[in-house]
Scaffold this motif. Structure first.
Motif, short mmCIF file in Angstrom:
data_model
loop_
_atom_site.label_atom_id
_atom_site.label_comp_id
_atom_site.label_asym_id
_atom_site.label_seq_id
_atom_site.Cartn_x
_atom_site.Cartn_y
_atom_site.Cartn_z
N VAL A 236 0.86 -1.18 0.00
CA VAL A 236 0.00 0.00 0.00
C VAL A 236 0.89 1.23 0.00
O VAL A 236 1.87 1.30 0.76
N GLU A 237 0.55 2.17 -0.85
CA GLU A 237 1.33 3.40 -0.99
C GLU A 237 0.43 4.60 -0.68
O GLU A 237 -0.76 4.60 -1.02
N VAL A 238 0.99 5.60 -0.04
CA VAL A 238 0.24 6.82 0.25
C VAL A 238 0.92 8.01 -0.41
O VAL A 238 2.12 8.22 -0.24
N GLU A 239 0.13 8.74 -1.20
CA GLU A 239 0.58 10.00 -1.81
C GLU A 239 -0.34 11.10 -1.33
O GLU A 239 -1.49 11.18 -1.74
N GLN A 240 0.16 11.92 -0.41
CA GLN A 240 -0.65 12.96 0.22
C GLN A 240 -1.89 12.33 0.85
O GLN A 240 -1.78 11.57 1.79
N HIS A 241 -3.09 12.59 0.32
CA HIS A 241 -4.30 12.03 0.91
C HIS A 241 -4.88 10.89 0.07
O HIS A 241 -6.04 10.51 0.25
N THR A 242 -4.08 10.36 -0.83
CA THR A 242 -4.53 9.25 -1.67
C THR A 242 -3.83 7.96 -1.26
O THR A 242 -2.60 7.92 -1.15
N VAL A 243 -4.63 6.92 -1.01
CA VAL A 243 -4.10 5.60 -0.68
C VAL A 243 -4.19 4.74 -1.93
O VAL A 243 -5.25 4.63 -2.55
N ILE A 244 -3.07 4.12 -2.31
CA ILE A 244 -3.02 3.28 -3.50
C ILE A 244 -2.75 1.84 -3.07
O ILE A 244 -1.70 1.54 -2.50
N TYR A 245 -3.72 0.97 -3.33
CA TYR A 245 -3.55 -0.45 -3.05
C TYR A 245 -2.98 -1.12 -4.31
O TYR A 245 -3.66 -1.20 -5.33
N HIS A 246 -1.75 -1.57 -4.23
CA HIS A 246 -1.13 -2.29 -5.35
C HIS A 246 -1.40 -3.78 -5.14
O HIS A 246 -0.93 -4.37 -4.16
N THR A 247 -2.16 -4.39 -6.03
CA THR A 247 -2.54 -5.79 -5.87
C THR A 247 -2.12 -6.60 -7.09
O THR A 247 -1.68 -6.04 -8.11
N THR A 248 -2.26 -7.90 -6.99
CA THR A 248 -1.93 -8.77 -8.12
C THR A 248 -2.88 -8.56 -9.29
O THR A 248 -2.58 -8.96 -10.42
N ASP A 249 -4.02 -7.90 -9.05
CA ASP A 249 -5.00 -7.64 -10.10
C ASP A 249 -5.01 -6.19 -10.58
O ASP A 249 -5.84 -5.82 -11.41
N GLY A 250 -4.12 -5.36 -10.03
CA GLY A 250 -4.09 -3.96 -10.44
C GLY A 250 -4.08 -3.02 -9.25
O GLY A 250 -3.81 -3.44 -8.12
N GLU A 251 -4.37 -1.75 -9.51
CA GLU A 251 -4.33 -0.73 -8.47
C GLU A 251 -5.73 -0.21 -8.15
O GLU A 251 -6.59 -0.14 -9.02
N TYR A 252 -5.91 0.15 -6.87
CA TYR A 252 -7.14 0.79 -6.42
C TYR A 252 -6.75 2.04 -5.65
O TYR A 252 -5.96 1.97 -4.71
N ARG A 253 -7.31 3.18 -6.05
CA ARG A 253 -6.99 4.47 -5.41
C ARG A 253 -8.20 4.97 -4.63
O ARG A 253 -9.30 5.04 -5.17
N VAL A 254 -7.95 5.33 -3.38
CA VAL A 254 -9.02 5.83 -2.52
C VAL A 254 -8.47 6.97 -1.67
O VAL A 254 -7.26 7.15 -1.54
N ARG A 255 -9.37 7.74 -1.09
CA ARG A 255 -8.97 8.77 -0.13
C ARG A 255 -8.73 8.12 1.22
O ARG A 255 -9.48 7.24 1.65
N ASN B 185 7.64 6.02 5.42
CA ASN B 185 6.39 6.74 5.66
C ASN B 185 5.36 6.52 4.56
O ASN B 185 4.17 6.73 4.78
N CYS B 186 5.81 6.10 3.38
CA CYS B 186 4.91 6.00 2.22
C CYS B 186 4.42 4.59 1.92
O CYS B 186 3.43 4.43 1.22
N TYR B 187 5.13 3.58 2.42
CA TYR B 187 4.84 2.21 2.01
C TYR B 187 4.53 1.29 3.18
O TYR B 187 5.20 1.32 4.21
N LEU B 188 3.52 0.45 2.97
CA LEU B 188 3.17 -0.62 3.89
C LEU B 188 3.15 -1.89 3.05
O LEU B 188 2.34 -2.01 2.13
N ILE B 189 4.04 -2.83 3.35
CA ILE B 189 4.21 -3.97 2.45
C ILE B 189 3.63 -5.26 3.02
O ILE B 189 3.53 -5.43 4.23
N ASN B 190 3.25 -6.15 2.11
CA ASN B 190 2.83 -7.50 2.47
C ASN B 190 4.05 -8.40 2.33
O ASN B 190 4.47 -8.72 1.22
#
Length: 236
Positions: free
Chosen positions: A149-168, A188-193
């Protein structure tokens, strides 16, 4: 509610499986929604995801094994139970990650025993689903499929095996939601599995196709938590 599909060309066998499922539901206090298909083609086109599919192997036209292979191309999660007259065919089920098989004529005691295992697998899978609020609705993602999971300012990006999902959202909330699955913070930007991590070298790690940075202040704690994760056997 657990959705079940029965793909069986013999009406008597299909009826018996339906009766067994309903009987099992009453005995165990489970609710099932059963859909019947007389051939693989009608089951796959259009394909509607279910939790469990009972698939006869020997059928006219496309057989159950080939049908399961096609299903796995678009759905790696649904639990497959093969139904067959000959047990030797069930060995091929490993190719499509079949959970179990039942041999005709189906005995209820044996069926009930196998259903316990299948229902448990369905419930375990559901416990590992994360609901993400995306624009226009909810996306359910299997936690094991999240790479990082990556955070850019107030956007959370879930990087998955099926693609990306962007949410606030915020990293703090994401970290709390994923804590029980042992996701690790490398900066500070990355949370890894960690189950998807290939290597750590210096202040870098590779996960999927991406190379991420490990921050200097977090490196020691990150490596300690990673060692703890591996000491648990990656299973919890």
């Amino acid at each position: 509610m657990i959705a079940v599909a029965i793909v069986e060309d013999e009406e008597s066998a299909s009826k018996q499986l339906t009766e067994y499922i309903n009987r099992y539901g009453k005995e165990q206090g489970e609710q099932f929604q059963v859909s019947l298909f007389s051939n693989v083609g009608s089951f796959l086109e259009p394909y509607k995801k279910v939790d469990i599919v009972f698939m006869d192997i020997i059928m006219p036209g496309l057989n159950g094994m080939d049908g399961a292979r096609q299903m796995r191309e678009i759905d790696p999660e649904t639990k497959i139970v093969f139904v067959t007259n000959m047990a030797q065919y069930a060995v091929q089920g490993y190719e499509v990650d079949a959970l179990d098989f039942v041999v005709k004529p189906v005995n209820y005691k044996d069926f009930s025993y196998k259903m316990n295992r299948v229902v448990k697998a369905v419930k375990n899978h559901r416990r590992n689903l994360l609901s993400i609020e995306i624009p226009g609705g909810i996306q359910r993602v299997c936690v094991q499929d999240i790479l990082y999971v990556e955070v850019e300012q107030h956007t959370v990006i879930y990087h998955t095996t099926d693609g990306e999902y962007r949410v606030r959202g915020t990293m703090k909330n994401v970290e709390q939601n994923l804590q029980k699955w042992h996701f690790l913070r490398c900066n500070n930007c990355y949370l890894i599995n960690p189950r998807h991590m290939e290597w750590v070298r210096g202040y870098e790690l590779k996960i999927g196709e991406d190379v991420l940075q490990i921050s200097h202040p977090r490196k020691k704690k990150f490596l300690e938590e990673l060692a703890d994760y591996y000491s648990m056997g990656e299973a919890e």
